[in-house]
Design an enzyme around this catalytic site. Structure first.
Site, mmCIF file in Angstrom:
data_model
loop_
_atom_site.group_PDB
_atom_site.id
_atom_site.type_symbol
_atom_site.label_atom_id
_atom_site.label_comp_id
_atom_site.label_asym_id
_atom_site.label_seq_id
_atom_site.Cartn_x
_atom_site.Cartn_y
_atom_site.Cartn_z
ATOM 1 N N HIS A 83 0.823 -1.216 0.000
ATOM 2 C CA HIS A 83 0.000 0.000 0.000
ATOM 3 C C HIS A 83 0.853 1.260 0.000
ATOM 4 O O HIS A 83 0.386 2.323 -0.399
ATOM 5 C CB HIS A 83 -1.015 -0.012 1.156
ATOM 6 C CG HIS A 83 -0.476 0.280 2.516
ATOM 7 N ND1 HIS A 83 -0.211 -0.707 3.451
ATOM 8 C CD2 HIS A 83 -0.195 1.449 3.140
ATOM 9 C CE1 HIS A 83 0.206 -0.151 4.575
ATOM 10 N NE2 HIS A 83 0.234 1.162 4.407
ATOM 11 N N ASP A 219 1.197 -7.739 2.331
ATOM 12 C CA ASP A 219 1.312 -6.299 2.072
ATOM 13 C C ASP A 219 2.773 -5.880 1.914
ATOM 14 O O ASP A 219 3.378 -5.317 2.830
ATOM 15 C CB ASP A 219 0.638 -5.525 3.208
ATOM 16 C CG ASP A 219 0.366 -4.068 2.847
ATOM 17 O OD1 ASP A 219 0.888 -3.601 1.812
ATOM 18 O OD2 ASP A 219 -0.358 -3.402 3.599
ATOM 19 N N SER A 645 4.006 2.277 8.368
ATOM 20 C CA SER A 645 3.741 1.317 7.295
ATOM 21 C C SER A 645 5.030 1.016 6.549
ATOM 22 O O SER A 645 5.715 1.929 6.084
ATOM 23 C CB SER A 645 2.698 1.881 6.327
ATOM 24 O OG SER A 645 1.433 1.945 6.931
#
Length: 715
Positions: A83, A219, A645
């Site tokens: 992402h 991810d 992230s």
């Protein structure tokens, strides 16, 4: 100052918990290092951060300004979240070459794709510059004067403090302006896409599973940093060479178990752990619910269009993800704050704080802080809500308004800076706006606009609304704007900016879309922003003094960390299960089995590639499986937030065991109130990453670059 000697965790967490907090890596020596070793760490603080030799901080760049990455080879290969790379992948995708759907793998370096605008920033060193920043500030009377002097000092120091020609100086404030640190950084601007799994792996579960445990999302994505021949940052050039890192992470595939030590390094964006109870109460009852309602309406429209049209799905994939991410986060944040009784806990802390003030004889200095907060937050409430509506509707979610607002700012620039500044900005806008319209669909925006303009007119505080939005018919306003505005197309936008300055201003003010934007922006800039800024400035001053008092009146053993501000931090904890609700306990690990249990053929969130199904059925996991299963994700008590992230998840010896990508839903409250009982960060297991790269993608070239540690290596 006393707080410089304090070794830093959140006031509301018991010292015995030894978890939570976002620590400055240059200040780990002492209590933090002892706690980390008590939790199981086998390395020293000097191995994490050093300016005298290579250390882990040299392998943790900030990725693209808002995420984190880790260097995993001596050729500049970096790993981050899918992402985080999503926008870069989307920009490379077309209907014919849909890398979002199909994935992308470069089997040799010359196939790697330049990613314009993507950057990787490394921290070279950290220094305390508080005394220099605060020179001449104490003698000033007003908060506005103090803030200006501080900013002037920061600007002067940024320009004058020593650095190499290819480096940058960045000064950030900590503890609400009680401390200032200099970060000397290097930003690499040639970053190329190397590998990305299909979204059915990298975004498996999509928005349904976002912020949710158990999680089954692979991810991750891979990029490579390129440098000039001197290994210095350089703009993209065909003859640039792979970056030679000072340090890169070894990768462990030995496996992990519950209660193992974990550490996460990265660039957490923003936390507000030390807000007073009255501020948290407004977040729970006013701000978050309003923003959630606006984004909920937006997402329902986007979802409907994206499910029907693949071209729209590609156009809006990145935007949908961005909008949904915060929407679901705010829902979970509210849920967690209520579940943990955060407001009551803050009130309890404030009562104890007030007692300390009295016992220390500091009533004159600190005695009115809490009552000042009560007054200020009561006064700012409506202005803050109106500000949220303006930002969410005008600048973020209704695209015709957001692009129109850029033109409003252009017109304001003419008034404040003159015609040359206006012309320069106009040319920049006209040249760069094509990227916006490439991913713009007028019918989608029209439907979103109708929903949001109705919410704005009926839910935003009425005393601040422009007259044009009083008693409106949303359908009529939508028709009037979208049938008569040139903001709905690239050609129309450029036509508005064609001509001399006077002609442009006339055309703008005759455009129906621009007229609405201007009415809304004028009302905001005249009726909302000035008063909000005035009260907020008082809150900033009060918060700074409150933070100073907390540091001063807390015992030396208190563990008080500075709020996140997109600077390099370390957080540590343990792999741990948790109980989100009565009678419900979640294990800390998930496996590929869970993907197959969730598999829905043809569903854009839960579809699965046939090759992954085949590998699963054959149990062909290579060196990466464990006891006949394929580990996929795990959770721990590390205190993370947005910006973490892509952060490396490290074991007790500093080996890479995964990468951070999310938090459990209830734990999103950790931006405001951390609880080791509720808060968990979610990490994709590095074994699953390598399994996808090796067995699914067949990218043996990438596996060979890495330093993989295992008791066995079989494929």
């Amino acid at each position: 100052m006393k707080f410089f000697r304090l070794l830093l965790l959140f006031v509301f967490v018991q010292v015995s918990a030894q978890q939570g907090g976002m620590w400055i890596p240059s200040l780990l020596n002492g209590m933090n290092e002892s706690e980390m070793k008590n939790l199981g760490m086998k390395i020293s603080a000097d191995e994490i951060y050093s300016v005298n030799h290579s250390s882990m901080k040299d392998a943790v760049p900030q990725f693209d300004g808002g995420c984190t990455a880790e260097v995993i080879s001596d050729k500049g290969l970096i790993l981050t979240n899918h992402h985080c790379g999503y926008s870069a992948i989307q920009k490379q995708s077309t209907v014919e070459h849909d890398y979002l759907t199909d994935g992308f793998w470069a089997y040799k370096m010359q196939d790697e794709l330049p990613s314009a605008g993507v950057v990787a920033m490394f921290v070279v060193r950290i220094e305390d510059v508080t005394t220099k920043v605060m020179e001449g500030v104490a003698s000033l009377s007003s908060e506005a004067e103090k803030q200006k002097k501080i900013q002037d000092n920061i600007t002067a120091l940024t320009n004058s403090l020593p650095k190499e020609a290819w480096q940058e100086n960045k000064i950030k404030n900590f503890y609400d302006g009680n401390q200032y640190l200099l970060f000397v950084t290097e930003t690499y601007k040639d970053v190329r896409l190397v590998g990305a799994p299909p979204s059915s792996i990298g975004k498996f579960g999509s928005d349904t599973d976002n912020w949710v445990w158990p999680r089954h999302t692979g991810d991750f994505s891979l990029f490579r940093i390129y440098a000039d021949k001197n290994n210095h940052p350089a703009a993209y050039a065909a003859d640039n060479v792979p970056y030679k890192p000072k340090y890169f992470f070894p990768i462990s595939i030995k496996g992990i178990k519950e209660n193992d030590f974990t550490m996460v390094m990265g660039y957490p964006g923003t936390t507000t752990e030390y807000l007073p109870a009255v501020a948290v109460e407004q977040i729970v009852n006013t701000s978050d619910p309003a923003k959630v309602e606006i984004r909920d309406a937006t997402l329902k429209v986007l979802d409907r269009f994206m499910r029907k049209d693949n071209a729209i799905k590609i156009q809006y994939a990145s935007k949908y993800s961005r909008i949904a991410n915060a929407w679901k986060k705010w829902i979970g944040e509210t849920k967690g704050l209520k579940k943990s009784n955060a407001v009551a806990a803050k009130q309890k802390f404030e009562a104890a704080f007030q007692d300390k003030v009295i016992k220390a004889g500091k009533q004159a200095e600190y005695g009115n802080l809490l009552s000042d907060f009560e007054k200020n937050y009561a006064e700012i409430k409506d202005y803050a809500l109106a500000r949220d509506y303006f930002n969410e509707v005008v600048t973020r979610n209704a695209e015709i308004l957001s692009v129109g607002y850029k033109l409003y700012q252009l017109e304001q620039l003419l008034s404040t800076k003159g015609e040359q500044a206006f012309t320069d900005r106009k040319n920049t806008l006209s040249t760069g706006i094509g990227d916006f319209y490439k991913d713009y669909n007028v019918e989608v925006d029209r439907t979103v606009f109708e929903q949001l303009i109705n919410l704005y007119a009926t839910k935003s505080p009425k005393q601040f609304l422009p007259s044009v939005l009083n008693s409106i018919d949303a359908t009529k306003v939508t028709t009037d704007v979208f049938d008569n505005s040139k903001l709905t197309s690239l050609n129309g936008f450029k036509e508005l900016l064609d001509g001399d300055t006077k002609t442009i201003i006339e055309k703008l003010n005759n455009d129906k879309g621009y007229q609405l934007v201007k009415a809304m922006a004028d009302a905001y800039s005249k009726n909302i922003a000035p008063k909000y800024d005035e009260i907020n400035l008082r809150n900033i001053a009060t918060q700074r003094t409150y933070m100073k008092a907390i540091l001063e009146l807390s015992p030396k053993s208190a563990r008080i960390f500075p709020d996140a501000n997109s600077t390099l931090r370390v957080t540590y904890g343990k792999v741990k299960s948790y109980k989100p609700n009565d009678g419900v306990t979640y294990e800390p690990f998930t496996y590929l089995d869970g993907v197959m249990e969730k598999y829905i053929p043809g569903d854009y969130e839960f579809d699965v590639p046939q090759k992954l199904i085949d590998l699963y059925n054959q149990k062909d996991y290579g060196a990466y499986g464990s006891k006949g299963k394929m580990p996929l994700a795990f959770i721990a008590t590390n205190h993370t937030t947005g910006g973490n992230s892509g952060s490396p998840a490290l074991d007790a010896k500093g080996n890479l065991i995964g990468l951070n990508f999310d938090r459990v839903w209830e734990g999103t409250m950790s931006d405001v109130f951390y609880s080791p009982e509720i808060c968990r960060n979610i990490m994709v297991d590095i074994r699953y990453v390598l399994f996808v790269v090796d067995k699914f993608a067949g990218a043996e070239n990438l596996i060979q670059e890495m330093k993989i540690i295992s008791t066995k290596r079989k494929r």
